[in-house]
Design a protein around this motif. Structure first.
Motif, PDB file in Angstrom:
ATOM      1  N   PRO A 121     -10.393  -2.884   7.958  1.00 21.33           N
ATOM      2  CA  PRO A 121     -10.017  -2.412   6.627  1.00 21.33           C
ATOM      3  C   PRO A 121      -9.063  -1.227   6.711  1.00 21.33           C
ATOM      4  O   PRO A 121      -9.221  -0.358   7.566  1.00 21.33           O
ATOM      5  CB  PRO A 121     -11.349  -2.001   6.010  1.00 21.33           C
ATOM      6  CG  PRO A 121     -12.234  -1.727   7.166  1.00 21.33           C
ATOM      7  CD  PRO A 121     -11.767  -2.553   8.306  1.00 21.33           C
ATOM      8  N   ALA A 122      -8.068  -1.207   5.815  1.00 21.94           N
ATOM      9  CA  ALA A 122      -7.112  -0.105   5.796  1.00 21.94           C
ATOM     10  C   ALA A 122      -7.850   1.196   5.562  1.00 21.94           C
ATOM     11  O   ALA A 122      -8.664   1.309   4.642  1.00 21.94           O
ATOM     12  CB  ALA A 122      -6.086  -0.337   4.700  1.00 21.94           C
ATOM     13  N   GLU A 176      -3.577  -5.212  -3.824  1.00 23.56           N
ATOM     14  CA  GLU A 176      -2.893  -4.726  -2.612  1.00 23.56           C
ATOM     15  C   GLU A 176      -1.901  -5.738  -2.071  1.00 23.56           C
ATOM     16  O   GLU A 176      -1.734  -5.872  -0.865  1.00 23.56           O
ATOM     17  CB  GLU A 176      -3.907  -4.337  -1.533  1.00 23.56           C
ATOM     18  CG  GLU A 176      -4.575  -3.010  -1.846  1.00 23.56           C
ATOM     19  CD  GLU A 176      -5.466  -2.505  -0.714  1.00 23.56           C
ATOM     20  OE1 GLU A 176      -5.226  -2.879   0.443  1.00 23.56           O
ATOM     21  OE2 GLU A 176      -6.380  -1.744  -1.015  1.00 23.56           O
ATOM     22  N   ALA A 177      -1.278  -6.487  -2.976  1.00 20.75           N
ATOM     23  CA  ALA A 177      -0.245  -7.466  -2.650  1.00 20.75           C
ATOM     24  C   ALA A 177      -0.764  -8.678  -1.886  1.00 20.75           C
ATOM     25  O   ALA A 177       0.005  -9.526  -1.471  1.00 20.75           O
ATOM     26  CB  ALA A 177       0.925  -6.827  -1.895  1.00 20.75           C
ATOM     27  N   THR A 184      -6.064   8.164   7.076  1.00 20.93           N
ATOM     28  CA  THR A 184      -6.159   6.879   6.379  1.00 20.93           C
ATOM     29  C   THR A 184      -4.855   6.503   5.679  1.00 20.93           C
ATOM     30  O   THR A 184      -4.780   5.471   5.035  1.00 20.93           O
ATOM     31  CB  THR A 184      -7.285   6.895   5.325  1.00 20.93           C
ATOM     32  OG1 THR A 184      -6.925   7.820   4.292  1.00 20.93           O
ATOM     33  CG2 THR A 184      -8.603   7.317   5.919  1.00 20.93           C
ATOM     34  N   HIS A 185      -3.843   7.354   5.781  1.00 23.89           N
ATOM     35  CA  HIS A 185      -2.517   7.000   5.268  1.00 23.89           C
ATOM     36  C   HIS A 185      -2.058   5.727   5.978  1.00 23.89           C
ATOM     37  O   HIS A 185      -2.329   5.539   7.154  1.00 23.89           O
ATOM     38  CB  HIS A 185      -1.561   8.169   5.559  1.00 23.89           C
ATOM     39  CG  HIS A 185      -0.175   7.966   5.032  1.00 23.89           C
ATOM     40  ND1 HIS A 185       0.764   7.220   5.711  1.00 23.89           N
ATOM     41  CD2 HIS A 185       0.434   8.395   3.905  1.00 23.89           C
ATOM     42  CE1 HIS A 185       1.888   7.208   5.017  1.00 23.89           C
ATOM     43  NE2 HIS A 185       1.715   7.910   3.917  1.00 23.89           N
ATOM     44  N   ASN A 219       0.856  -1.178   0.000  1.00 24.35           N
ATOM     45  CA  ASN A 219       0.000   0.000   0.000  1.00 24.35           C
ATOM     46  C   ASN A 219       0.893   1.229   0.000  1.00 24.35           C
ATOM     47  O   ASN A 219       1.663   1.418   0.913  1.00 24.35           O
ATOM     48  CB  ASN A 219      -0.888  -0.045   1.252  1.00 24.35           C
ATOM     49  CG  ASN A 219      -2.091   0.832   1.112  1.00 24.35           C
ATOM     50  OD1 ASN A 219      -2.172   1.659   0.208  1.00 24.35           O
ATOM     51  ND2 ASN A 219      -3.047   0.672   2.015  1.00 24.35           N
ATOM     52  N   ARG A 220       0.784   2.033  -1.028  1.00 21.67           N
ATOM     53  CA  ARG A 220       1.611   3.231  -1.189  1.00 21.67           C
ATOM     54  C   ARG A 220       3.095   2.948  -0.962  1.00 21.67           C
ATOM     55  O   ARG A 220       3.804   3.725  -0.305  1.00 21.67           O
ATOM     56  CB  ARG A 220       1.172   4.329  -0.224  1.00 21.67           C
ATOM     57  CG  ARG A 220      -0.248   4.784  -0.480  1.00 21.67           C
ATOM     58  CD  ARG A 220      -0.420   6.207  -0.050  1.00 21.67           C
ATOM     59  NE  ARG A 220      -1.776   6.419   0.440  1.00 21.67           N
ATOM     60  CZ  ARG A 220      -2.218   7.544   0.935  1.00 21.67           C
ATOM     61  NH1 ARG A 220      -1.414   8.593   1.036  1.00 21.67           N
ATOM     62  NH2 ARG A 220      -3.444   7.663   1.355  1.00 21.67           N
ATOM     63  N   GLY A 221       3.540   1.818  -1.441  1.00 14.92           N
ATOM     64  CA  GLY A 221       4.958   1.518  -1.367  1.00 14.92           C
ATOM     65  C   GLY A 221       5.412   0.886  -0.071  1.00 14.92           C
ATOM     66  O   GLY A 221       6.543   0.413   0.025  1.00 14.92           O
ATOM     67  N   TYR A 222       4.551   0.871   0.965  1.00 12.59           N
ATOM     68  CA  TYR A 222       4.976   0.289   2.240  1.00 12.59           C
ATOM     69  C   TYR A 222       4.937  -1.229   2.164  1.00 12.59           C
ATOM     70  O   TYR A 222       4.098  -1.794   1.459  1.00 12.59           O
ATOM     71  CB  TYR A 222       4.077   0.792   3.381  1.00 12.59           C
ATOM     72  CG  TYR A 222       4.325   2.241   3.680  1.00 12.59           C
ATOM     73  CD1 TYR A 222       5.362   2.627   4.515  1.00 12.59           C
ATOM     74  CD2 TYR A 222       3.540   3.234   3.103  1.00 12.59           C
ATOM     75  CE1 TYR A 222       5.616   3.956   4.771  1.00 12.59           C
ATOM     76  CE2 TYR A 222       3.784   4.575   3.348  1.00 12.59           C
ATOM     77  CZ  TYR A 222       4.823   4.929   4.186  1.00 12.59           C
ATOM     78  OH  TYR A 222       5.082   6.238   4.429  1.00 12.59           O
ATOM     79  N   PRO A 223       5.830  -1.904   2.906  1.00 14.87           N
ATOM     80  CA  PRO A 223       5.860  -3.363   2.838  1.00 14.87           C
ATOM     81  C   PRO A 223       4.605  -3.977   3.473  1.00 14.87           C
ATOM     82  O   PRO A 223       3.964  -3.365   4.324  1.00 14.87           O
ATOM     83  CB  PRO A 223       7.116  -3.730   3.635  1.00 14.87           C
ATOM     84  CG  PRO A 223       7.372  -2.570   4.522  1.00 14.87           C
ATOM     85  CD  PRO A 223       6.880  -1.367   3.780  1.00 14.87           C
ATOM     86  N   GLY A 224       4.282  -5.185   3.067  1.00 16.05           N
ATOM     87  CA  GLY A 224       3.087  -5.857   3.561  1.00 16.05           C
ATOM     88  C   GLY A 224       3.136  -6.160   5.043  1.00 16.05           C
ATOM     89  O   GLY A 224       2.107  -6.355   5.674  1.00 16.05           O
ATOM     90  N   ASP A 225       4.328  -6.202   5.616  1.00 16.81           N
ATOM     91  CA  ASP A 225       4.404  -6.536   7.032  1.00 16.81           C
ATOM     92  C   ASP A 225       4.514  -5.298   7.919  1.00 16.81           C
ATOM     93  O   ASP A 225       4.909  -5.399   9.076  1.00 16.81           O
ATOM     94  CB  ASP A 225       5.563  -7.508   7.305  1.00 16.81           C
ATOM     95  CG  ASP A 225       6.919  -6.894   6.994  1.00 16.81           C
ATOM     96  OD1 ASP A 225       6.953  -5.775   6.453  1.00 16.81           O
ATOM     97  OD2 ASP A 225       7.941  -7.531   7.287  1.00 16.81           O
ATOM     98  N   LEU A 226       4.114  -4.147   7.391  1.00 15.37           N
ATOM     99  CA  LEU A 226       4.202  -2.913   8.175  1.00 15.37           C
ATOM    100  C   LEU A 226       3.491  -3.054   9.515  1.00 15.37           C
ATOM    101  O   LEU A 226       4.008  -2.662  10.561  1.00 15.37           O
ATOM    102  CB  LEU A 226       3.600  -1.744   7.374  1.00 15.37           C
ATOM    103  CG  LEU A 226       3.686  -0.381   8.032  1.00 15.37           C
ATOM    104  CD1 LEU A 226       5.127   0.068   8.151  1.00 15.37           C
ATOM    105  CD2 LEU A 226       2.894   0.666   7.240  1.00 15.37           C
TER     106      LEU A 226
END
Lengths: 437, 623
Positions: free
Chosen positions: B396-397, B358-359, A300-301, A259-266
């Motif tokens: 949800p994000a 979303e990966a 929501t960022h 999401n917006r370049g952040y890794p999935g494990d953030l």
């Protein structure tokens, strides 16, 4: 048996790759290059190839530089000598003092067993009414201040560091501007609080890998002081920079971003740090107060969003004030029932009346005529903002409660406040109140 | 000889292992690290290399370290003694771990899930010569308030004959209580416990039934407007701070089911602590026993290993299936399924699979569907029924319900309880948004009244939006009364005070009664001459109703408040007008044309148009 290698086969981003055997995952190495020594950590093993993340960055590293594996993981010295000191992200002194080498402990240790956690029960007094009165900070809580760049969040953090009634303050700075670092350090020094503080500082000019070590080092030290019976408050500023460092590293490692370049494990990465907040039975506690700046004030960022799902509440710092709406301490109900009987009802009543004030403001902006009762709310709003919300106000909880009553009695008759009669009888100011209008 | 391999690659919690011989997909293996053995699971095999996810921290492992394959799939222990326990995602009892290790969890430490030295009072229910098959009972023990059936292990495929059966008496879980014989004459000893692989659904029942009976949660907005069925599924998506976890906690306390399994999956540890510490002290009013006796907590909080988080929801559902086989009603509360999906995402990214939206991995939807489909009301072979109901929260994000996990979940659940930040900010708890939520199940109130009330709420919401612009003066008295009716229903019925000992849980009987009174009021034409009258009437009704809500069922207080409400109502009721149909006429046409869900959306855009239009008029007035 320490192994030395001097054939680096790949350098990209902050990661170098070389062939080596018998290397443990997570092991630390030292790289000697013309720019000086730097630590590096094993982050991947693939057959004979070992991937190392270089803390100081790969700039200036030659393929022929010497890599020496240390056979141990990242460690930090732990003793009372840490107090009053300033370190960088890898635990090296930043203040010119001696390097500490005794009593080394591994950083990022195991998780606390949920069965051994306690229900939080102690409030941490900060002297800031918007925190103490409206959203009390609780021992072992993890809570973040959501704000935007340009807000006085480091000033707020410094005030909490000075005023909070705890044994030890650990300040973890990530991506700090150098003058912010000096400001924080000088404030603590001039108020004589440095002696109970430990600073782990990564400035914006330092290598990005060191940034992600700051929370781990700070929290490992905090955890050990807590096990020794100390009440520790960890201040982390700014977690957005920490996440951006994770993002940078993940992308150079060619991970698929979510999401917006952040890794999935953030989420897991943040949770692993925040969940270190704990109250040990018959020992001390770790409380975490962090700063999260929101780009464009957008909650929501991914960074504030993931943080909100992890922390036990948040304070919104907006226009130089902690907002009463949206700000929420999820643990406050554990402590505000036993401070003073009027704490909860007064808190609820004042926030409700302030919400009504906001409605009146909207009405006014739309050009409706103000009634007499509307004018009372306008007055209330102004007094509330000036005497309680303003960040420069410093008072104890008792004083804040009394101020609250005075403001109410200045603006309203008791029936308008919706507070129970017995409390009105007990706390409503008898004589003509004095509030700075 | 043990099947072993050696490590050739390590990437965070994923290890690559070179092996000889045969390796099974999803089999458990142990990576040997000094004294301890780290539990892993095979998740991909390519050639003579297998990728294994490690359920613990991998620091310190190195090339050529030994990995021992077990040949067993990842399983949980099933038997008496599960109830009241606090487990981690791999069924390690956390209280026992705490007793041995103190504050911290240590990797590589495994403890058996079932207490081995507890004695259970066994009563046989078969005799030698009886024919049995998988899941048939050989006897029973008392576990808390339940009759726990000791069953033939679910994995045994044939019909068997009882050879020996233990006499009534006290036995430990591992003691042999029966000996059975298959067709070929080989003997199989049975103890009170057996293992079952967590990723495989238990299907030892006769048939799946339509979930028709409502599950009473004693939360009014759910039971009345958006009911959940026994054996059904529902989801609770909501932004942070909207009260998902609190809602789950209240449900775990008050739901009228036999057993509640809480799967705390990747959320805050502090929230589990409240349940752990408080439940033993709360007495369940239906059974008179501590709530903890009907509860199992599977707790893999956010800082515990991610791979175990992925497994934890399966651990929970497998234990639920076990108790369903005894004819019990089980409710699973999974908080939060988004964290579980994220764990899958992390694993997928380490496997370097091609990512989907979303990966998240491409199999996200089928995996979520597979999990929810393990719910259901079933008829067992002995004719009795058992049910598993699944309620999952979704985080949800950004609070945006369009994201993949929410959407994948919405496809497979029968009820949707959408939480809204607006409602939680306004302290309207539970913050389930009545305009967004839906349920396909039939509840305790007939569907016609349900839809009718939702329409009233949506109309009242429209009017309130209008009032924000034109003020109270700008709308008609009829509209104003309608608005007040909506607010009234919301205030006294949909909102529920979780801190009030009476109001926190409303029984089915009481809901039916209170709802019928409110329905009378909102359906009636009221004799109110101006807006002040109207406001006063509803304020007074509200006040009495709130007292009514917190007075205990059938006490004098309760009856007195009910009398007061009726008295006030009859004073203002216009005679001869039973139902105020004209107000709903438009809404009725709309709802017939559109589905429930899209109607809410069109209502929103319509509101917007109206708003700007009216605003302009208003501005002209001022000028």
């Amino acid at each position: 048996m320490r192994k030395i290698y001097n054939k680096i086969t790949q350098i990209s981003g902050n990661v170098i790759v070389l062939s080596a055997t018998g290397i443990k995952y997570g092991e630390l190495a030292v790289i000697k290059s013309e720019r000086g020594d730097s630590f590096a950590e094993v982050i991947r093993i693939d057959g004979k190839l070992v991937y190392l993340q270089v803390f100081a960055g790969s700039g200036g590293i030659s393929t022929g530089d010497e890599v020496r594996f240390l056979g141990k993981q990242m460690e930090v010295s732990f003793s009372d000598n840490l107090l009053g000191r300033v370190f960088d992200g890898t635990g090296r002194p930043r203040d010119g003092g001696p390097i500490l080498t005794k009593n080394l402990i591994e950083i990022g240790g195991p998780t606390v067993n949920p069965a051994k956690r306690l229900i939080p029960s102690n409030m941490i007094h900060t002297g800031i009414p918007m925190i103490d009165l409206f959203n009390s900070l609780v021992e072992s809580q993890k809570i973040s201040i959501f704000t935007t760049s340009g807000e006085p969040y480091n000033e707020l953090l410094a005030r909490v560091a000075l005023q909070a009634k705890v044994d030890i303050i650990i300040l973890g700075g990530m991506g700090l501007r150098y003058d912010d670092y000096l400001f924080l350090k000088n404030t603590l020094e001039s108020e004589g609080s440095l002696s109970r503080s430990i600073l782990c500082i990564h400035t914006a000019a330092d290598p990005v890998v060191e940034c992600i070590m700051v929370p781990d080092i700070s929290l490992t030290i905090a955890e050990n002081f807590a096990l020794h019976g100390k009440k520790v408050l960890v201040l982390l500023t700014d977690m957005k920079n920490f996440c951006d460092a994770l993002k940078e590293i993940a992308i150079t490692m060619e991970q698929v971003p979510s999401n917006r370049g952040y890794p999935g494990d953030l989420y897991s990465q943040l949770a692993a740090r925040y969940e270190k907040a704990v109250d040990f039975e018959d020992a001390g506690s770790v409380t975490i107060l962090s700063i999260t700046t929101m780009p464009g004030n957008d909650v929501t960022h991914p960074v504030p969003d993931n943080t909100g799902y992890i922390t036990e509440g948040q304070y919104y710092l907006n226009n130089g004030r902690i907002e009463p709406f949206g700000s929420l301490s999820r643990l406050k109900q554990f402590v505000n029932k036993k401070t003073r009987d009027d704490h909860r009802p007064l808190m609820d009543a004042m926030v409700q009346l302030y919400a009504y004030y906001q409605e009146v403001l909207e009405k006014k902006a739309m050009g409706f005529r103000m009634t007499r009762s509307d004018n009372r709310f306008l007055k209330y709003g102004i007094l509330f903002e000036r005497n309680l919300m303003d960040l420069s106000v410093e008072m104890s909880l008792e004083e804040a409660l009394d101020t609250g009553w005075r403001i109410l009695s200045e603006c309203f008759v008791p029936e308008e406040t919706g507070i129970r009669t017995e409390l009105i009888k007990k706390f409503w100011p008898k004589e003509k109140p004095q509030v700075n209008a | 000889m043990k099947n072993t391999g050696k490590i050739v690659g390590i990437n965070k919690n994923m290890i690559t292992v070179e092996f000889e011989g045969n390796v099974k997909q999803n089999e458990v293996a142990y990576a040997v690290l000094d004294e301890s053995r780290l539990k892993t699971e095979v998740i991909r095999i390519r050639g003579n290399r297998a990728d294994l996810q490690v359920f613990e921290d991998t620091r310190g492992l190195k090339m050529d370290d030994v990995v021992e394959f077990t040949g067993e799939l990842l399983s949980v222990e099933l038997g008496p003694g599960l109830l009241g326990q606090l487990y981690d995602g791999l069924q390690n009892p956390l209280h026992k771990l705490a007793g041995e290790l103190g504050f911290f969890l240590q990797r590589g430490k495994h403890i058996n899930a079932l207490p081995e030295d507890t004695k259970w009072e066994f009563t046989p229910c078969v005799k030698p010569g009886d024919k049995l098959q998988a899941a048939d009972a050989v006897g029973t023990v008392k576990e808390g308030g339940f009759t726990h059936k000791i069953m033939v292990p679910f994995h045994l495929p044939d019909r068997y004959e009882v050879v020996e059966i233990a006499e009534s008496g006290e036995y430990c879980v591992k003691d042999q209580v029966a000996l059975i014989k298959d067709k070929r004459g080989s003997f199989i000893p049975l103890s009170m416990m057996f293992e079952w692989p967590i990723r495989k659904p238990v299907t030892s029942y006769r048939e799946r039934l339509d979930p028709a009976e409502p599950l009473i949660t004693r939360i009014r907005i759910i039971d009345t407007l958006f009911p959940v069925a026994k054996g059904g599924t529902y989801c609770i998506p909501g932004p942070f701070g909207a009260g998902k976890t609190v809602l789950q906690q209240i449900t775990s306390r008050n739901a009228k089911v036999d057993i509640v399994i809480v799967a705390a999956c990747g959320e805050r540890a502090g929230e589990v602590v409240e349940t752990i510490k408080e439940f033993p002290g709360i007495i369940d009013p239906f059974t008179g026993r501590p709530l903890m006796e009907r509860t199992i907590i599977v707790c893999n909080t956010s800082s515990m290993p991610v791979a175990a988080r992925e497994a934890s929801v399966y651990t929970a559902i497998t234990m639920a299936e076990y108790y369903r086989q005894m004819g019990l009603d089980v409710l699973i509360l999974a908080d939060s399924t988004s964290r579980w999906a994220q764990a899958m995402r992390e694993r997928s990214s380490r496997l370097e699979e091609i990512p989907g939206e979303e990966a998240f991995p491409a199999y996200l939807e089928s995996t979520i569907a597979g999990f929810y489909e393990r719910s259901g009301l079933v008829r067992l072979r002995d004719g009795s029924t058992g049910a598993i109901t699944i309620g999952g929260t979704v985080s949800p994000a950004g609070g945006n319900f369009e994201e993949p996990v929410t959407q994948a979940t919405l496809k497979v659940v029968g009820a949707f309880h959408g939480l809204s930040r607006d409602r939680s900010d306004a302290r309207h708890y539970p913050a389930i948004d009545p305009l967004d939520s839906w349920s396909k199940y039939t509840g305790i109130i007939d569907n016609r009244s349900r839809n009718h009330t939702v329409r009233l709420l949506s109309k009242a919401h429209e009017i309130s939006q209008m009032m924000k612009v034109v003020g109270e003066e700008g709308i008609t008295l009829d509209d104003y009364i309608l608005y007040l009716k909506g607010e009234f229903f919301d205030n006294v019925y949909l909102q529920q005070n979780a801190f009030d000992p009476v109001d926190m849980a409303t029984s089915e009987e009481r809901q039916k009664k209170v709802f019928s009174i409110i329905k009378e009021i909102i359906d009636a034409t009221l004799d109110l001459n101006n807006k002040d009258d109207a406001r006063n009437f509803f304020n007074r009704s509200r006040q009495i109703f709130l007292d009514y809500n917190s007075s205990e069922w059938d006490t004098n207080d309760f009856l007195e408040n009910e009398r007061l409400i009726r008295e006030l109502f009859h004073k203002y009721r216009k005679a001869g007008t039973e139902i105020e149909t004209h107000i709903f006429r438009q809404a009725l046409v709309e709802s017939e044309m559109d589905s429930h869900f899209s109607r809410a959306k069109t209502a929103k855009t319509k509101k917007g148009e109206k708003l700007t239009m009216v605003k302009e008029e208003n501005e002209e007035d001022i000028q």
